[in-house]
Design a protein around this motif. Structure first.
Motif, PDB file in Angstrom:
ATOM      1  N   VAL A 126     -15.940  -7.280  -7.381  1.00  0.00           N
ATOM      2  CA  VAL A 126     -15.083  -8.455  -7.285  1.00  0.00           C
ATOM      3  C   VAL A 126     -13.645  -7.979  -7.447  1.00  0.00           C
ATOM      4  O   VAL A 126     -13.331  -7.249  -8.399  1.00  0.00           O
ATOM      5  CB  VAL A 126     -15.423  -9.501  -8.363  1.00  0.00           C
ATOM      6  N   GLY A 127     -12.789  -8.349  -6.510  1.00  0.00           N
ATOM      7  CA  GLY A 127     -11.396  -7.907  -6.580  1.00  0.00           C
ATOM      8  C   GLY A 127     -10.485  -8.849  -5.826  1.00  0.00           C
ATOM      9  O   GLY A 127     -10.908  -9.892  -5.315  1.00  0.00           O
ATOM     10  N   ASN A 128      -9.207  -8.487  -5.748  1.00  0.00           N
ATOM     11  CA  ASN A 128      -8.248  -9.318  -5.015  1.00  0.00           C
ATOM     12  C   ASN A 128      -8.157  -8.861  -3.567  1.00  0.00           C
ATOM     13  O   ASN A 128      -8.297  -7.681  -3.259  1.00  0.00           O
ATOM     14  CB  ASN A 128      -6.872  -9.261  -5.683  1.00  0.00           C
ATOM     15  N   TRP A 129      -7.954  -9.818  -2.671  1.00  0.00           N
ATOM     16  CA  TRP A 129      -7.785  -9.495  -1.260  1.00  0.00           C
ATOM     17  C   TRP A 129      -6.403  -8.885  -1.068  1.00  0.00           C
ATOM     18  O   TRP A 129      -5.395  -9.446  -1.480  1.00  0.00           O
ATOM     19  CB  TRP A 129      -7.946 -10.758  -0.427  1.00  0.00           C
ATOM     20  N   ASN A 130      -6.351  -7.698  -0.442  1.00  0.00           N
ATOM     21  CA  ASN A 130      -5.078  -6.997  -0.310  1.00  0.00           C
ATOM     22  C   ASN A 130      -5.023  -6.280   1.030  1.00  0.00           C
ATOM     23  O   ASN A 130      -6.011  -6.218   1.769  1.00  0.00           O
ATOM     24  CB  ASN A 130      -4.883  -6.014  -1.469  1.00  0.00           C
ATOM     25  N   SER A 131      -3.875  -5.708   1.320  1.00  0.00           N
ATOM     26  CA  SER A 131      -3.651  -5.078   2.627  1.00  0.00           C
ATOM     27  C   SER A 131      -4.543  -3.863   2.843  1.00  0.00           C
ATOM     28  O   SER A 131      -4.913  -3.556   3.988  1.00  0.00           O
ATOM     29  CB  SER A 131      -2.177  -4.672   2.767  1.00  0.00           C
ATOM     30  N   ASN A 132      -4.912  -3.146   1.766  1.00  0.00           N
ATOM     31  CA  ASN A 132      -5.780  -1.980   1.923  1.00  0.00           C
ATOM     32  C   ASN A 132      -7.176  -2.401   2.373  1.00  0.00           C
ATOM     33  O   ASN A 132      -7.796  -1.766   3.230  1.00  0.00           O
ATOM     34  CB  ASN A 132      -5.861  -1.200   0.614  1.00  0.00           C
ATOM     35  N   ASP A 133      -7.694  -3.504   1.796  1.00  0.00           N
ATOM     36  CA  ASP A 133      -9.006  -4.013   2.216  1.00  0.00           C
ATOM     37  C   ASP A 133      -8.956  -4.544   3.643  1.00  0.00           C
ATOM     38  O   ASP A 133      -9.954  -4.485   4.374  1.00  0.00           O
ATOM     39  CB  ASP A 133      -9.467  -5.119   1.269  1.00  0.00           C
ATOM     40  N   ALA A 134      -7.797  -5.082   4.051  1.00  0.00           N
ATOM     41  CA  ALA A 134      -7.666  -5.631   5.402  1.00  0.00           C
ATOM     42  C   ALA A 134      -7.827  -4.553   6.466  1.00  0.00           C
ATOM     43  O   ALA A 134      -8.118  -4.859   7.627  1.00  0.00           O
ATOM     44  CB  ALA A 134      -6.311  -6.318   5.550  1.00  0.00           C
ATOM     45  N   ARG A 135      -7.677  -3.272   6.082  1.00  0.00           N
ATOM     46  CA  ARG A 135      -7.885  -2.167   7.029  1.00  0.00           C
ATOM     47  C   ARG A 135      -9.356  -1.994   7.389  1.00  0.00           C
ATOM     48  O   ARG A 135      -9.679  -1.525   8.479  1.00  0.00           O
ATOM     49  CB  ARG A 135      -7.354  -0.861   6.440  1.00  0.00           C
TER      50      ARG A 135
END
Length: 859
Positions: A126-135
């Motif tokens: 469980v984590g925050n949605w961020n630009s690294n995950d968007a990759r």
């Protein structure tokens, strides 16, 4: 060239007889190559995943593991202040820096309170949605979370649990339970290793996972154009100092891969070990095949010798046949291994670990290893029959087929077998009589190897006696047909011994592991009965700590007399002898734990160890460091202060449960460790009021309905869980051993098939004087059954001996009960009879279809 042409002619002339031996080589090579392809594919998949998900440079909080995040003992991930993001952004060469927060110590439940954690053992993140995950994730339904009441889930988890937009989820962490509705679903753009991933907005993730805002677990840093990762790392370290963990993308991927490799290597070498066992069994099959072919071609070889062939040429001719067999079997095995790897990937996919066949990795070493193994093993196995063929004299051309047995060689073989078996038995005796388990392990290993080799070598001698006994018990009732089956099995004891030995190896391992597994369960059950004085044990099967909310729910359950909290932490000890012991375990519990676990003491009273600034140690530890009642030990608690604790009890080191534990009270631990650093409970014990056990059991399950990650078990449940865990492990091992047993069955089939060919004229004569087809088939089936039971008796007897010796060593570690699983062993023995019947189906059918006149005319 003459030798090669002769070998090729003989090989293809007997291709049907070679087929089963080739299948044995194929299966063994396939298992090796399949294992290598599968593990290489897994490693390649994770490599791509870690490379895709790693930022150019990652900054982690102090205390985080090399792989990113390790949830601390308090159930929260290590964090750093949000100001670090600003400092990193200001570093020269940084294009962007994004703060992230995530945790793997969270349980996510759906509206029905069902746990959504993967069954494969992969993590729930469980984590925050961020630009690294968007990759690596693409939103395919709905939107990313923007408010506290929104959560996004990965597609695989959504499909598996039939989740859709608008469904409510609960995230249970050490901070509390947070509820949100699914606002979006995201698809993996890389291979999903099986994890369940949930995204919250940044502020909500901080509050849910850590209990405070303005903190992050990681900072993902992207390098500006022209700046290398090592240069960027150096600049970031210079700006932040040494209080943080800073890794390049390569270092992060390598650290993650290292964690995976530990598990992968265990699986890889375990599977290769079972493939080795299958190869060993296959050796007997190949030896038997070539021995029988050589015996059947004795006159032919004699004629070759008479017209000028040398011993070396005859020898090489047989070895070239083996080379061809090994080559063809190995080539097919390599192809089958790739298919096996794809099958394993499909199985992993059904368990939640999705592996794409597009990532299938076949290294050049894999087919080379498969071919080398298959060819070398086959040629080595054929060496003895080839040597025997080279010894055939030209005069053999004038005799009937079948080389006479070498009585002197038989006596030498029997002597060597007796010596090896005796040496193996003596090693097992030494292993069973050591004082320390680690001292007995080498003797046990040597005893297993020597006794196994001894039984293989002495097999023909044992066959003569055991088959007669089995014949008297099982075959004589069938009259002349039974007696003929017995005599056929005794006709060539060396062949019968080798065929039985192939089956013996697999069944010996099955028997040994069955004895060890049953003894472990029986010992644990006995210890539970003797030492556990509580009614219920509450814990998590995945090793997650028990959250404070769950503990509170347990304590509020009606009908309970007492509740005991139990946890563990690390500390540095300074003992009275001046030694400093780093990262040593210390167990903290409520004083009632002295009643819940009836631990034997050799000095003092265990209840006194729970007094303020007090502790206990076990006997071996006390002797090693000169500790006695009243001794002071300096204990520097992890994440806490240093205490001088007084030893008020010394416990026995012989117990199985909590063996080697050093106890103190939770109150003492809380005195020296800050409240926000206190480790969460590992287990919680509950005892019902007298006569209210059933009601309390139901009430506890009801109280923990909102916390499905935790299991409530009474002593019966706990014993069954132990039995199930060991049973699952044994079933997996039995499944892998099935390959060796299949190869052994092929050996029985091949031996019977070649034996039928060898006895073609004899069978024709028996049919001519009145033996019916049914009687002939029955005779061959009985012969097969008695050979299979011979191998089973040897294997089960040998395995029980190994298992009993292994239990003697386990007894030194607290597993003191020896239990022989007679139902399992009986089932295996009876199953061997069915194996014999099955193996004889095709040979018996072919024998029954022989033309009587053609059979009589066969030379």
């Amino acid at each position: 060239m003459t030798v090669l042409r002769t070998s090729m002619r003989n090989f293809f002339a007997h291709k049907g007889r070679m087929a089963l031996s080739a299948v044995a080589v194929l299966l063994s090579v396939a298992f090796v190559c399949g294992t290598l392809v599968f593990t290489d594919t897994m490693n390649s998949t994770f490599d791509k995943l870690f490379q895709a998900t790693s930022s150019d440079v990652t900054v982690s909080a102090k205390g985080a593991s090399d792989s990113g995040e390790t949830t601390a003992e308090n159930g929260k991930p290590p964090v750093m202040p949000a100001s670090v993001v600003g400092k990193v952004r200001a570093v020269q060469g940084v294009k962007s820096a994004t703060g992230t927060v995530f945790s793997t110590s969270v349980t996510v439940v759906d509206a029905q309170k069902d746990d959504l954690s993967p069954n494969s053992g992969a993590p729930t993140i469980v984590g925050n949605w961020n630009s690294n995950d968007a990759r690596t994730m693409k939103i395919t339904s709905g939107t990313a979370p923007k408010r506290p009441d929104q959560v996004m889930v990965d597609r695989d988890t959504a499909d598996k649990h039939h989740l859709k937009l608008g469904d409510e989820l609960g995230m249970i962490s050490a901070v509390g339970t947070h509820h949100a509705k699914i606002s979006g679903i995201a698809d993996f753009q890389v291979t999903n290793p099986g994890a369940a991933i949930f995204y919250l907005d940044t502020r909500t993730a901080q509050e849910t996972l850590v209990g405070q805002t303005g903190v992050y677990t990681n900072v993902n840093v992207t390098a500006a154009s022209g700046v290398s990762d090592p240069q960027l790392k150096k600049s970031v370290v210079a700006a932040l100092g040494t209080g943080y963990k800073v890794q390049t993308a390569k270092e992060t991927a390598k650290a993650n891969q290292k964690n995976v490799e530990g598990f992968m290597n265990v699986m890889k070498y375990a599977m290769l070990g079972f493939a080795g066992i299958a190869f060993l069994v296959g050796i007997f099959l190949i030896i038997n095949t070539f021995s029988m072919l050589v015996a059947q071609r004795t006159r032919e070889i004699g004629l070759m010798r008479a017209i000028g062939s040398s011993r070396k040429q005859v020898n090489r001719s047989v070895l070239v046949e083996a080379l061809l067999l090994g080559f063809f079997g190995s080539v097919l095995g390599v192809g089958a291994g790739v298919g096996l790897a794809v099958g394993l990937m499909k199985i992993m996919g059904s368990m939640g670990m999705h592996l794409s066949t597009a990532d299938l990795t076949v290294a050049w070493t894999t087919p080379v290893v498969g071919l080398l193994l298959g060819v070398v093993v086959t040629v080595l196995a054929a060496y003895l029959p080839a040597r025997r063929a080279g010894k055939v004299s030209p005069m053999a051309a004038l005799r009937d087929a079948g080389a006479p047995s070498d009585a002197k060689a038989g006596r030498i073989r029997a002597l060597v077998g007796v010596v090896l078996t005796g040496a193996g038995g003596y090693c097992l005796y030494l292993a069973a009589n050591v004082d320390k388990a680690k001292d007995g392990s080498p003797w046990l290993g040597l005893g297993v190897v020597l006794s196994l080799i001894g039984f293989v070598v002495i097999g023909p001698l044992l066959a003569a006696g055991v088959v007669r006994v089995l014949g008297a018990v099982l075959l004589r009732m069938f009259g002349p047909v039974g007696r003929m089956a017995e005599r056929n099995a005794l006709r060539n004891p060396r062949r019968t011994g080798a065929t039985g030995a192939a089956l013996m190896i697999g069944l010996a391992l099955v028997a040994c592991l069955s004895v060890v597994g049953s003894s472990m369960v029986a010992s644990a059950t006995d210890q539970l009965d003797k030492t556990v004085g509580t009614d219920f044990i509450i814990g998590n099967d995945r090793g997650k700590p028990v959250t404070p909310q769950a503990v509170k729910a347990v304590k509020s359950t009606p009908g309970l007399e007492r509740v005991t909290e139990y946890t563990m932490t690390k500390a540095d000890y300074t003992t009275p002898d001046g030694k400093v012991l780093k990262d040593t375990d210390i167990t903290a519990a409520d004083p009632t734990y002295a009643t819940d676990l009836r631990t034997k003491t050799v000095a003092g009273n265990l209840k006194d160890a729970y007094k303020p600034d007090s502790m206990s140690v076990h006997e071996k530890f006390a002797k090693a460091h000169g500790i006695h009642l009243g001794s002071k030990i300096k204990v520097a608690f992890k994440n806490g202060a240093t205490a001088n604790l007084t030893v008020r009890a010394i416990t026995s080191s012989d117990g199985l449960i909590d063996a080697g534990s050093k106890y103190t009270s939770i109150a003492t631990l809380a005195k020296y460790v800050p409240a926000d650093k206190m480790p969460l409970d590992q287990l919680v014990f509950a005892t019902a009021k007298h006569g209210q056990q059933d009601a309390a059991y139901k009430a506890l399950k009801s109280s923990l309905r909102d916390y499905p990650a935790y299991k409530v078990r009474d002593q019966t449940d706990y014993k069954q869980a132990l039995k199930d865990q060991i049973g699952q492990l044994l079933n997996m091992i039995y499944g892998l051993l099935a390959l060796a047993i299949i190869v052994a069955i092929l050996g029985v089939v091949n031996t019977l098939a070649l034996s039928v060919v060898e006895r073609t004229r004899e069978i024709g004569l028996m049919r001519a004087i009145g033996l019916s087809r049914r009687q002939l088939r029955r005779m061959i089936r009985m012969e097969s059954v008695v050979i299979a039971l011979f191998g089973a008796l040897l294997g089960l007897g040998l395995g029980m001996g190994w298992g009993a010796t292994a239990q003697k060593l386990l007894a030194l570690e607290g597993l003191k009960v020896l239990e022989i699983p007679w139902p399992t062993l009986t089932a295996v023995f009876l199953g061997s009879a069915f194996v014999g019947l099955f193996a004889a189906l095709i040979p018996a059918f072919r024998a029954g279809r022989m033309n009587v006149l053609n059979a009589i005319a066969t030379e």
